[in-house]
Design a protein around this motif. Structure first.
Motif, PDB file in Angstrom:
ATOM      1  N   TYR A 185      36.941  34.848  49.608  1.00  0.00           N
ATOM      2  CA  TYR A 185      36.849  35.537  48.327  1.00  0.00           C
ATOM      3  C   TYR A 185      36.332  34.579  47.265  1.00  0.00           C
ATOM      4  N   THR A 186      35.485  35.086  46.395  1.00  0.00           N
ATOM      5  CA  THR A 186      35.087  34.363  45.199  1.00  0.00           C
ATOM      6  C   THR A 186      35.785  35.058  44.046  1.00  0.00           C
ATOM      7  N   SER A 187      36.560  34.310  43.281  1.00  0.00           N
ATOM      8  CA  SER A 187      37.342  34.882  42.188  1.00  0.00           C
ATOM      9  C   SER A 187      36.851  34.374  40.849  1.00  0.00           C
ATOM     10  N   GLY A 188      37.048  35.181  39.818  1.00  0.00           N
ATOM     11  CA  GLY A 188      36.702  34.787  38.465  1.00  0.00           C
ATOM     12  C   GLY A 188      36.981  35.917  37.501  1.00  0.00           C
ATOM     13  N   TRP A 189      36.371  35.809  36.333  1.00  0.00           N
ATOM     14  CA  TRP A 189      36.576  36.777  35.254  1.00  0.00           C
ATOM     15  C   TRP A 189      35.260  37.442  34.898  1.00  0.00           C
ATOM     16  N   VAL A 190      35.326  38.759  34.630  1.00  0.00           N
ATOM     17  CA  VAL A 190      34.152  39.516  34.192  1.00  0.00           C
ATOM     18  C   VAL A 190      34.506  40.287  32.927  1.00  0.00           C
ATOM     19  N   PHE A 191      33.478  40.619  32.156  1.00  0.00           N
ATOM     20  CA  PHE A 191      33.676  41.431  30.962  1.00  0.00           C
ATOM     21  C   PHE A 191      33.855  42.876  31.417  1.00  0.00           C
ATOM     22  N   GLU A 192      34.982  43.502  31.041  1.00  0.00           N
ATOM     23  CA  GLU A 192      35.362  44.829  31.557  1.00  0.00           C
ATOM     24  C   GLU A 192      34.369  45.939  31.253  1.00  0.00           C
ATOM     25  N   ARG A 193      33.615  45.798  30.222  1.00  0.00           N
ATOM     26  CA  ARG A 193      32.687  46.868  29.837  1.00  0.00           C
ATOM     27  C   ARG A 193      31.674  47.165  30.952  1.00  0.00           C
ATOM     28  N   TYR A 194      31.430  46.182  31.797  1.00  0.00           N
ATOM     29  CA  TYR A 194      30.392  46.317  32.812  1.00  0.00           C
ATOM     30  C   TYR A 194      30.940  46.484  34.225  1.00  0.00           C
ATOM     31  N   ILE A 195      32.159  47.008  34.325  1.00  0.00           N
ATOM     32  CA  ILE A 195      32.677  47.371  35.645  1.00  0.00           C
ATOM     33  C   ILE A 195      33.196  48.801  35.588  1.00  0.00           C
ATOM     34  N   CYS A 196      33.021  49.521  36.681  1.00  0.00           N
ATOM     35  CA  CYS A 196      33.473  50.904  36.778  1.00  0.00           C
ATOM     36  C   CYS A 196      34.453  51.033  37.931  1.00  0.00           C
ATOM     37  N   GLU A 197      35.526  51.754  37.702  1.00  0.00           N
ATOM     38  CA  GLU A 197      36.552  51.977  38.710  1.00  0.00           C
ATOM     39  C   GLU A 197      35.993  52.837  39.843  1.00  0.00           C
ATOM     40  N   VAL A 198      36.293  52.459  41.074  1.00  0.00           N
ATOM     41  CA  VAL A 198      35.900  53.237  42.249  1.00  0.00           C
ATOM     42  C   VAL A 198      37.046  54.184  42.574  1.00  0.00           C
ATOM     43  N   ARG A 199      36.755  55.445  42.643  1.00  0.00           N
ATOM     44  CA  ARG A 199      37.795  56.451  42.983  1.00  0.00           C
ATOM     45  C   ARG A 199      37.417  57.098  44.304  1.00  0.00           C
ATOM     46  N   TYR A 200      38.415  57.188  45.170  1.00  0.00           N
ATOM     47  CA  TYR A 200      38.200  57.793  46.495  1.00  0.00           C
ATOM     48  C   TYR A 200      38.747  59.175  46.547  1.00  0.00           C
TER      49      TYR A 200
END
Length: 110
Positions: A95-110
């Motif tokens: 795994y590569t871990s870190g921090w991202v700005f939340e505005r540019y991620i979308c939740e995946v819903r199954y």
């Protein structure tokens, strides 16, 4: 009489503490996200950083639809700590871990 007052003063906090210690903890299984809402006419990547700030070092650049997982139920000041899912990691599935700005991620819903 004084002994009973002291016993009650001591016993009540102990009972409350015992209850709090036996109460089940909040369980969170994590959430999957993908990188989204990037400007295709701009940089078209999201920086994965060592901490939640633009002043922190960039670890890698994530393109559109890169799958991520967060283990924290809430972000911090617009940033979210994530793992880049391992099947995209060329280093053998780590795994590569870190921090991202939340505005540019979308939740995946199954």
């Amino acid at each position: 009489m004084m002994g009973r007052v002291l016993l009650r003063a001591w016993l009540a906090p102990m009972l409350i503490a015992g209850f709090l210690l036996t109460t089940p903890a909040f369980s969170y299984d994590g959430q999957e996200y993908v990188v989204c809402r990037l400007n295709p006419n701009g940089d078209n990547y999201l920086s994965l950083r060592t901490c939640g700030s633009t002043r922190c070092r960039e670890i890698m650049r994530l393109g559109p639809n890169t799958p991520l997982r967060s283990w924290e139920p809430y972000g911090q000041s617009g940033w979210r700590q994530v793992d880049v899912l391992p099947y995209l990691d060329a280093r053998g599935g780590n795994y590569t871990s870190g921090w991202v700005f939340e505005r540019y991620i979308c939740e995946v819903r199954y």
